[in-house]
Design an enzyme around this catalytic site. Structure first.
Site, short mmCIF file in Angstrom:
data_model
loop_
_atom_site.label_atom_id
_atom_site.label_comp_id
_atom_site.label_asym_id
_atom_site.label_seq_id
_atom_site.Cartn_x
_atom_site.Cartn_y
_atom_site.Cartn_z
N GLU A 78 0.83 -1.11 0.15
CA GLU A 78 0.06 0.18 0.07
C GLU A 78 0.89 1.34 -0.13
O GLU A 78 0.47 2.42 -0.49
CB GLU A 78 -0.89 0.07 1.31
N SER A 136 -50.92 -23.25 42.16
CA SER A 136 -50.74 -23.53 43.41
C SER A 136 -49.29 -23.42 44.10
O SER A 136 -49.13 -23.37 45.16
CB SER A 136 -50.88 -25.32 43.74
#
Length: 849
Positions: free
Chosen positions: A124, A490
């Site tokens: 690059e 319950s």
């Protein structure tokens, strides 16, 4: 008459002085300025070119002002915070998940291997260490390329330095224009004046997009090779260096030849730059790319419901995206410590799945997971549908076609196979679950239609250790453990009994198990309650028996006698829910969640102290600072350098006393009987000191179990998402209790054999289990049906009427005789150092019955 010479100030015989303006005019006309003026007056082309030059300069100045006016300040990079994923840790500190839409891992410059840095510079920007932000040689080549390609639709090569790419990626953007390139050059020059070369490279290597949703070289190394950057070979570093040019191309199989050629070019450039030897480069060029298949981050799917609950809470607090704040879930880089116990989580997931599959049994195919309206681009639609399953080797696919009971199924990876056992109601386009049965052949499988949720919690802290909200998170994210509002049945009764115990009743109080009706007005008449299954009453029994056997008639009578407003207040204080004072709510008619019920039971197990249920312990920002914690207590002087001689500092208690400790233990002690000889007797063979309570709602539509010990409390319900009857045989003790039992069996080594500890005020009394009267001369045994048991009483609440007066008198006289004899023996043996021990448990324990 005056002399004219005198008027000019000259003396006799002298020349008069020149006028200053005349002299300047004369000299100018004959000097350079005069020449310029003469040329300017005589040449109209000079005037035109000058005007054009001035106009161009003005235009250039204006253009420069426009270009630079809104440029970002390069100094922002000094405080730049890249978007980072949120990392989630479990209770042991290990990473269990990350919330990320992009792969990102931040490294420091010193963490990047030198060969990797050199590979990127060769590909690059080989003059990076020497230029000032712009490489004018490379820029000239880019301009020529741009002119050559102008109008062709092709994009010219960039010619950008690494510094320019940092400017583009972080500050400016990727617009394709000459204007952007100029801005990029200006900002790059400014960046070079703000950051060091190492800082610029660090930003670049951490931020560069490299395909496969990865940003930065560390994320890319994992995405393409399954390695960290420090473990990469030379040919692998060279491959990563080619990706900035075409990140979504070089990683694909069809472009492998292009990728190899480009990689080899990078290796050659490294040789030219003196960064690698020719022999090493040739050896690297001889190797294949070695890319691993594209895959997502691998995390244990067993944790999915838990980490999704964590995500919801984090988004509520910090937001989802970067624009929501600096600590957002998908960009803030948070570190989150949770209470997730992975061993317990797997046990909960497997146990709930087993229970749901057992209930499903042989009921047949339950329907499609989803449906595609058409089969065009079916693979894309299947991927977008995002339906998965993490069970055995089952997979979700789409039925492409069918003939009778066979057809073809397609999967998200594009593979197509034969599908057998297709149900009659299945059709093409259905998303279904299948299991491989032979090479190229899959068989249709059924996902349980019934579902449910389960949670395990630590009573002493409120930390949720495990959470499962359905059969599989990949089929749907709805969490039935925290989001499903269901009737608890319950399982709410212990809190009715707790209210009664706080208002004067005891576990031995006799309550009539008989018809109980309530007048509801002229229009509705009387409402008469019944026991489960329509059973009638069974006479008077102790409260303990009523809770162990889950008797509805006794519960509503206790609630009525205690006062429903008081019962409702208990429900509220325990965090179960807010209901109106109707007796039906004493039997579990109000809606609540598994999470709230488990937290309420946890407070019973913790001597009435309740901690807020939590899944997050604390949150740290990207810099490690704790920005939120569930435990907000402070400890003054805990960090003193030296002890000051004063008492050790004490941290204030975090929990809230929602019910008194004695009452909480009495309820827990009775719930142990539910496991020993009541509706949860299926758990008795665990041979562990645990308590529990089953629950079954009308229909029955939902079946529940809640239970645990003082270390772990859990709860589970099973039911259809659209409530309907589970079948007459369905009960909490048959369906839900075994699920909890499987969790205990999978984590058996963690469950203590130590009995549940009573608070200091509790008095343990031997009573007759049926009558509730105290008993003397008989000891409780391990027989679940033993007539004599230990019962827990608050001070001064013990029953005073004994079960057998004659037996009591006889035992009392014998006890007195034994005590007298012991005293005589001690006096006769004063020389001995060891005294005679008490001969009776009651005397030894100072009146503990």
């Amino acid at each position: 008459m005056s002399d004219p010479t005198q008027s000019n100030g000259a003396g006799p015989g002298e020349q008069p002085p020149e006028d200053a303006s005349y002299r300047i005019h004369r000299e100018g006309a004959s000097g350079p300025l005069g020449a310029v003026k003469r040329i300017w007056r005589s040449s109209k082309w000079l005037r035109r070119f000058s005007y054009l030059g001035l106009a161009g300069l003005a235009a250039l100045t204006g253009f420069w002002v426009v270009i630079t006016r809104d440029l970002p300040d390069a100094r922002k990079l000094l405080e730049y915070q890249p978007p980072l994923p949120t990392m989630v840790r479990g209770i042991d500190g290990e990473i269990v998940y990350s919330y990320a839409r992009e792969r990102r891992v931040q490294l420091r410059f010193v963490d990047f291997p030198r060969p990797l840095v050199n590979a990127f510079l060769s590909a690059e920007d080989k003059t990076f260490w020497t230029h000032g932000g712009v490489d004018f040689t490379g820029l000239a080549g880019a301009v020529i390329d741009y002119v050559a390609k102008y109008g062709s639709g092709q994009r010219a090569r960039g010619g950008s330095t690494i510094t320019q790419q940092v400017a583009k990626n972080i500050l400016i953007g990727d617009e394709y224009s000459i204007t952007r390139k100029l801005k990029e050059m200006i900002v790059a020059h400014r960046i070079e004046g703000v950051l060091s070369k190492e800082q610029i490279l660090e930003l670049y290597l951490n931020e560069i997009p490299l395909g496969r949703q990865s940003f930065g070289v560390q994320a890319a190394a994992r995405a393409y090779f399954g390695k960290d950057v420090g473990d990469l070979d030379l040919h692998e570093t060279a491959f990563l260096a080619i990706l900035p040019k075409a990140p979504e191309r070089y990683g694909r199989k069809q472009y492998e030849g292009m990728a190899i050629a480009r990689r080899n070019w990078v290796l050659d450039e490294m040789v030219k730059n003196g960064w690698v030897s020719r022999a090493d480069a040739d050896a690297a060029k001889a190797k294949p790319l070695g890319l691993i298949p594209r895959q997502s981050e691998s995390y244990d799917a067993a944790n999915s419901y838990f980490v999704e609950e964590v995500r919801r809470r984090l988004i509520d607090r910090y937001g989802e995206k970067a624009e929501d704040g600096p600590n957002s879930v998908y960009a803030g880089g948070l570190w989150v410590r949770t209470s997730l116990d992975t061993q317990m989580q797997k046990a909960v997931r497997d146990a709930l799945r087993k229970g749901l599959l057992n209930f499903q049994g042989n009921r047949g195919w339950t329907g499609a997971v989803a449906h595609l309206r058409n089969l065009e681009n079916w693979q894309t639609q299947l991927i977008v549908a995002n339906k998965t399953i993490d069970y055995k080797n089952w997979r979700v696919g789409v039925i492409l076609d069918k003939s009778d009971s066979t057809g073809r199924i397609g999967f998200s990876d594009g593979n197509i196979a034969t599908l057998t056992g297709i149900a009659d109601k299945a059709r093409a386009g259905d998303l279904v679950v299948a299991e491989p049965v032979s090479a190229g052949t899959w068989a249709l499988r059924a996902i349980p239609e019934v579902s449910g949720g389960m949670i395990m919690e630590k009573p002493a802290s409120g930390r949720i250790l495990a959470m499962q909200g359905g059969f599989d998170y990949g089929l749907g994210s709805f969490n039935r453990a925290t989001q499903a509002e269901r009737q608890p049945g319950s399982t709410i009764k212990p809190f009715v009994y707790a209210t009664a115990l706080q208002n004067g009743m005891t576990p031995a109080t006799q309550v009539l198990d008989g018809t109980f009706c309530v007048y509801q007005g002229a229009a509705l008449g009387q409402k008469c309650f019944r026991n489960f299954g329509g059973e009638g009453g069974a006479g008077s029994h102790t409260m303990r028996w009523g809770l162990e056997q889950s008797r509805n008639l006794m519960t509503v009578r206790i609630a009525n006698d205690t006062g429903m407003p008081k019962v409702i207040k208990t429900f509220h204080n325990m965090g179960i829910g807010d209901y109106k004072p109707y007796l039906s709510f004493a039997l579990g008619a109000g809606e609540t969640t598994v999470a709230r019920m488990v937290n309420a039971y946890a407070s019973l197990a913790n001597n009435g102290v309740q901690y807020p249920a939590s899944v997050i312990d604390y949150v740290q920002d990207r810099n490690g600072k704790v920005i939120w914690r569930s435990d907000t207590r402070h400890c003054d002087n805990c960090n003193m350098a030296e002890w000051d001689g004063k008492p050790m500092p004490r941290i204030q208690r975090k929990g809230k006393q929602v019910i008194d400790a004695d009452t909480a233990y009495q309820v827990i002690h009775m719930l142990e009987g539910v496991v020993t000889r009541g509706t949860a007797v299926r758990l008795r063979d665990l041979n562990l000191p645990i308590f529990g309570k089953t629950g079954t709602t009308n229909g029955p539509t939902d079946v529940w179990f809640m239970g645990g010990n003082q270390d772990y409390v859990g709860g589970v319900y099973v039911g259809y998402d659209n409530p309907r009857s589970l079948g007459g045989w369905a009960q909490g003790g048959r369906i839900s209790a075994p699920i909890f039992k499987d969790v205990v069996l999978a984590t058996r080594s963690r469950w203590t054999l130590t009995p549940l500890l009573a608070p200091p005020g509790i008095r343990m009394v031997r009573i007759d289990r049926v009558t509730g009267k105290p008993v003397m001369g008989a000891e409780p045994s391990n027989d679940p049906k033993a007539s004599v048991i230990w019962e827990a009483f608050k001070p001064d609440s013990e029953p005073t009427q004994y079960a057998a007066e004659d037996e009591f008198s006889r035992r009392r006289d014998a006890l007195v005789a034994q005590v007298s004899q012991a005293r005589e023996e001690r006096e006769a043996a004063k020389a001995r150092a060891v005294g005679v021990q008490a001969q009776d448990f009651a005397e030894e324990q100072g009146g503990l019955y």
